[in-house]
Design a protein around this motif. Structure first.
Motif, short mmCIF file in Angstrom:
data_model
loop_
_atom_site.label_atom_id
_atom_site.label_comp_id
_atom_site.label_asym_id
_atom_site.label_seq_id
_atom_site.Cartn_x
_atom_site.Cartn_y
_atom_site.Cartn_z
N ARG A 1 0.83 -1.20 0.00
CA ARG A 1 0.00 0.00 0.00
C ARG A 1 0.87 1.25 0.00
O ARG A 1 0.60 2.24 -0.68
N LEU A 2 1.97 1.16 0.75
CA LEU A 2 2.90 2.27 0.85
C LEU A 2 3.49 2.58 -0.52
O LEU A 2 3.55 3.74 -0.95
N LEU A 3 3.92 1.52 -1.24
CA LEU A 3 4.48 1.70 -2.57
C LEU A 3 3.46 2.34 -3.49
O LEU A 3 3.74 3.28 -4.22
N LEU A 4 2.23 1.85 -3.41
CA LEU A 4 1.16 2.36 -4.25
C LEU A 4 0.94 3.84 -3.97
O LEU A 4 0.82 4.66 -4.89
N ARG B 1 -8.62 14.45 2.33
CA ARG B 1 -7.93 15.12 1.24
C ARG B 1 -7.72 14.18 0.08
O ARG B 1 -7.53 12.98 0.26
N SER B 2 -7.71 14.75 -1.12
CA SER B 2 -7.44 13.93 -2.30
C SER B 2 -7.10 14.83 -3.46
O SER B 2 -7.32 16.03 -3.41
N ASN B 3 -6.55 14.26 -4.52
CA ASN B 3 -6.39 14.98 -5.78
C ASN B 3 -7.16 14.21 -6.84
O ASN B 3 -7.63 13.11 -6.58
N PRO B 4 -7.34 14.77 -8.04
CA PRO B 4 -8.21 14.10 -9.02
C PRO B 4 -7.78 12.67 -9.32
O PRO B 4 -8.62 11.78 -9.46
N LEU B 5 -6.47 12.43 -9.39
CA LEU B 5 -5.98 11.09 -9.69
C LEU B 5 -6.37 10.11 -8.58
O LEU B 5 -6.86 9.01 -8.84
N MET B 6 -6.16 10.54 -7.34
CA MET B 6 -6.51 9.67 -6.21
C MET B 6 -8.01 9.40 -6.20
O MET B 6 -8.45 8.28 -5.95
N GLY C 1 9.07 10.41 -5.58
CA GLY C 1 7.80 10.38 -4.84
C GLY C 1 7.68 9.11 -4.02
O GLY C 1 7.36 9.14 -2.83
N VAL C 2 7.98 7.98 -4.66
CA VAL C 2 7.90 6.69 -3.97
C VAL C 2 8.89 6.66 -2.81
O VAL C 2 8.55 6.27 -1.68
N LEU C 3 10.12 7.11 -3.09
CA LEU C 3 11.16 7.06 -2.05
C LEU C 3 10.79 7.92 -0.85
O LEU C 3 10.95 7.52 0.30
N ILE C 4 10.27 9.13 -1.14
CA ILE C 4 9.92 10.03 -0.04
C ILE C 4 8.80 9.46 0.81
O ILE C 4 8.85 9.45 2.03
N THR C 5 7.78 8.92 0.13
CA THR C 5 6.68 8.30 0.86
C THR C 5 7.20 7.17 1.72
O THR C 5 6.79 7.01 2.87
N LEU C 6 8.12 6.38 1.14
CA LEU C 6 8.67 5.25 1.87
C LEU C 6 9.36 5.69 3.14
O LEU C 6 9.10 5.17 4.22
N THR C 7 10.26 6.69 3.03
CA THR C 7 11.02 7.08 4.21
C THR C 7 10.11 7.71 5.25
O THR C 7 10.30 7.54 6.44
N LYS C 8 9.09 8.44 4.79
CA LYS C 8 8.28 9.17 5.75
C LYS C 8 7.25 8.27 6.44
O LYS C 8 7.06 8.36 7.64
N TYR C 9 6.59 7.42 5.66
CA TYR C 9 5.47 6.68 6.22
C TYR C 9 5.74 5.20 6.41
O TYR C 9 4.82 4.43 6.62
N ALA D 1 -4.09 9.01 8.44
CA ALA D 1 -3.97 7.90 7.49
C ALA D 1 -3.48 8.49 6.18
O ALA D 1 -4.19 9.25 5.55
N PRO D 2 -2.25 8.16 5.80
CA PRO D 2 -1.68 8.79 4.61
C PRO D 2 -2.39 8.40 3.31
O PRO D 2 -2.40 9.16 2.37
N PHE D 3 -2.97 7.20 3.27
CA PHE D 3 -3.48 6.71 2.00
C PHE D 3 -4.37 5.51 2.28
O PHE D 3 -3.90 4.50 2.79
N ALA D 4 -5.65 5.64 1.98
CA ALA D 4 -6.53 4.50 2.23
C ALA D 4 -7.78 4.64 1.38
O ALA D 4 -8.09 5.71 0.85
#
Lengths: 155, 513
Positions: free
Chosen positions: B196-199, B315-320, B270-278, B346-349
């Motif tokens: 999920r984190l990678l996604l 929160r969301s953006n059009p893609l999400m 983007g993936v790397l930053i999300t990984l380190t942060k969350y 919750a960062p992403f769900a």
């Protein structure tokens, strides 16, 4: 609904006049410095004249309008404010939301026996709601009266 | 880590131990020294690279300065630093040249965050950040204490806070061992599996970091007297060369290749930053507190008391949105400045999971449909967007007539204005105000009536002529630029709605207080 103390018009007028006078003198100095520059775009005195005229108009009109649209009312459970020439804003501050109160007075206001009541809430946008142009004793009376409504609730 | 705390018998119960002035962990000396090295190296690097005899002496001078001033300063800072905790406050004395005495009343403390970046984790220490309401940021920092001590402090402050100062004599001698275990005891209500984190990283496309990396690269290249061209040549040697040559013959291909590469890099970062942060994101519900832990290199854990949560934000953006993903933030008061008072819950769900989770924090049911504002808002938004385009464009077109092609953007702006209208809506149900706004960054605010602070009804000259109003309900800790605002609602509806909100607000307190 109460208006502000009329003396506040004078305070506002003096403040605006000083601001615009400084601006006009600034442009005038600039014009004098450029006086013997042949490639000048504008004739001498035009810029300070325009700035001065605009300043004069604003100084004369704005304080009156601002005063006319300022209204406030201390209601049993809230403080109600109405203000704004261009953007008319009506604010309702529930008394139970007051965090603390300040009365402030600058040099000019002191000469006219005026003061501001500053109402702090936990809100971000309105962390200080300012009610200007009150007689200083009225501002202090209002502060002491509203002080009783400050609750101990932490946010 | 056990027994590494000097000069205090660990056998003492926490209240007694922390009541006496204490120093930081001695290993923080090592960390301070290590931390002071990179700036020194950075200052010396240009001298080393373009070395000459003169520079060697300058360098020695630098090192002398460092040894004479910086190192003793670090030691003195350590020696001067004292902290202790009473049932009423945390006291911190610090400073070498200017002495600072700070006392933080316990009842003002909102959160105690334990933050462990890579080095402290290797050394078994952690940074403790004390955050309060009304403060602009972190009020007090303990850099560094041992992890056990940090947990003890967290626990002690919590105990003191629950019991109120007057009852403090009744404190148990020491916190039971069970409360000091590494994992919080509460119920886990949200976790991010690795996949999920990678996604979620793939939805976080960012070019900012690339720009930063490249500017850093530029500095390094300058040091070694290299030009970017030399690097590209080196990268494209051997097998890649024929492709590069083909690309160079066609500027279009070159352009496309650049864009593709930039997108790819943006994606990867983007993936790397999300990984380190969350990485390892976990959220526990423990009584009336949320406990959160996340991070790959820097591990941070903190507590958010439920009663401090002001409003919830989806929160969301059009893609999400297209794929049904959302992010849940909690608006709180007086938190870290870089998060602007918004705590990520919750960062992403999935939308339904987010709603389920949010309901645990503050029960609510999102209304099926929201009330739209006046359609005139499309016109107003379009006019505003067009002005923003035309004001710079028209003078430009006077000199470069080609700039008139920019007018082609007008239909796009109209479309945006329509989208803006469609995404904007509000509702009030069961004592909760819902406001949705924004296209590229969409926010859904969930504001309970008991969190309202100040009520605003506004109308600019144009709005008044068109019979429109804007409404703002101010809440504690709301952002300066992002706050729930209802823009361009019909005057009568708006006034009535504001009146309703205020009535409900008053009623809420009349029944409970």
């Amino acid at each position: 609904m109460q208006p502000l103390d009329p003396a506040v018009k004078t305070v506002w007028t003096i403040k605006l006049a000083v601001f615009w006078a400084v601006l006009t003198v600034g442009t005038l100095v600039y014009d004098v410095v450029q006086l013997f520059d042949r490639s000048r775009a504008l004739p001498f005195g035009l810029l300070p004249g325009l700035v001065g005229a605009l300043g004069m108009a604003i100084t004369l009109v704005v304080p009156r309008l601002r005063y006319r649209f300022w209204r406030y009312e201390r209601r049993p459970e809230e403080l109600y404010l109405e203000r704004g020439i261009w953007n008319r804003v009506r604010t309702v501050v529930p008394l139970r939301r007051i965090q603390h109160l300040d009365v402030s007075q600058d040099v000019l206001e002191r000469n006219f026996d005026l003061g501001k009541l500053i109402v702090h809430t936990a809100g971000t946008r309105s962390s200080d709601v300012v009610l200007p142009g009150l007689r200083i004793d009225e501002a202090e009376r209002l502060r002491d009266e509203l002080k009783h409504y400050i609750t101990e609730d932490a946010v | 880590m056990e027994g590494s705390v000097p000069a205090s018998s660990t056998a003492d119960p926490a209240p007694v131990r922390f009541a006496r002035p204490r120093r930081l962990h001695p290993r923080s000396l090592v960390q301070r020294v290590l931390k002071s090295l990179p700036p020194l190296a950075l200052a010396l690097a240009p001298l080393v690279m373009r070395g000459s005899d003169v520079n060697t002496w300058v360098m020695l001078g630098f090192l002398m300065l460092y040894a004479v001033f910086a190192l003793p300063l670090i030691v003195l800072q350590y020696l001067r630093f004292r902290y202790w905790i009473t049932p009423a406050e945390i006291v911190i004395h610090s400073g070498v040249l200017t002495r600072r005495k700070r006392s933080i009343p316990l009842e003002r403390i909102q959160n105690i965050i334990i933050e462990r970046s890579l080095l402290p984790r290797l050394l078994g220490t952690s940074k403790l950040k004390i955050e309060t309401a009304g403060g602009t940021g972190t009020e007090g920092v303990l850099e560094y204490v041992s992890l056990d001590e940090a947990r003890d402090i967290q626990q002690l402050v919590r105990t003191y806070q629950q019991r109120r100062p007057d009852a403090s004599e009744a404190l148990p001698a020491a916190a039971p061992a069970a409360e000091k275990t590494a994992a919080p005891t509460g119920e886990e209500i949200f976790a991010m599996p690795f996949s999920r984190l990678l996604l979620s990283g793939t939805f976080r496309f960012s070019l900012v970091y690339i720009a930063l990396i490249f500017s850093g690269l530029q500095y390094v290249l300058d040091l070694f007297n290299l030009t970017p061209e030399e690097i590209t040549d080196w990268l494209l040697r051997g097998g890649l060369r024929p492709y590069a040559q083909v690309a160079e013959t066609s500027p279009w291909l070159w352009g496309v290749a650049t864009v593709v590469l930039a997108v790819l890099l943006g994606w990867v970062t983007g993936v790397l930053i999300t990984l380190t942060k969350y990485y390892g994101f976990r959220l526990w519900l423990e009584g009336d507190k949320l406990h959160r832990r996340h991070g790959l290199l820097t591990l941070s854990e903190g507590t958010i008391p439920l009663k401090r949560v002001q409003s919830l934000i989806l929160r969301s953006n059009p893609l999400m949105r297209r794929f049904g993903w959302y992010r849940l933030e909690l608006q709180t008061m007086g938190y870290e400045v870089d998060q602007q008072g918004y705590q990520i819950a919750a960062p992403f769900a999935r939308r339904e999971d987010i709603l389920k989770l949010a309901a645990r924090i503050r029960p609510f049911t999102l209304p099926e449909s929201l009330t739209p504002v006046s359609k005139i808002t499309i016109r107003r938004t379009f006019v505003r967007y067009s002005l923003a385009l035309l004001v710079p464009l028209l003078p430009l077109a006077y000199f470069f007539p080609e700039a008139l092609w920019g007018l082609l953007a007008l239909p796009v702006l109209l479309y945006l204005a329509v989208l803006q209208y469609r995404n904007h809506g509000y509702a009030f149900a069961d004592g909760i105000l819902y406001v949705r706004r924004g296209v590229l960054q969409q926010y859904v605010w969930v504001v309970p009536v008991d969190r309202f602070q100040v009520f605003y009804g506004m109308g600019t000259y144009f709005q008044r002529r068109l019979g429109l109003r804007s409404l703002v309900i101010d809440t504690a800790g709301a952002g300066t630029f992002r706050y729930p605002e209802i823009v361009d609602v019909e005057a009568e509806t708006g006034e009535a709605f504001l009146g309703l909100l205020y009535d409900r607000f008053q009623a809420r307190f009349r029944t409970t207080a």
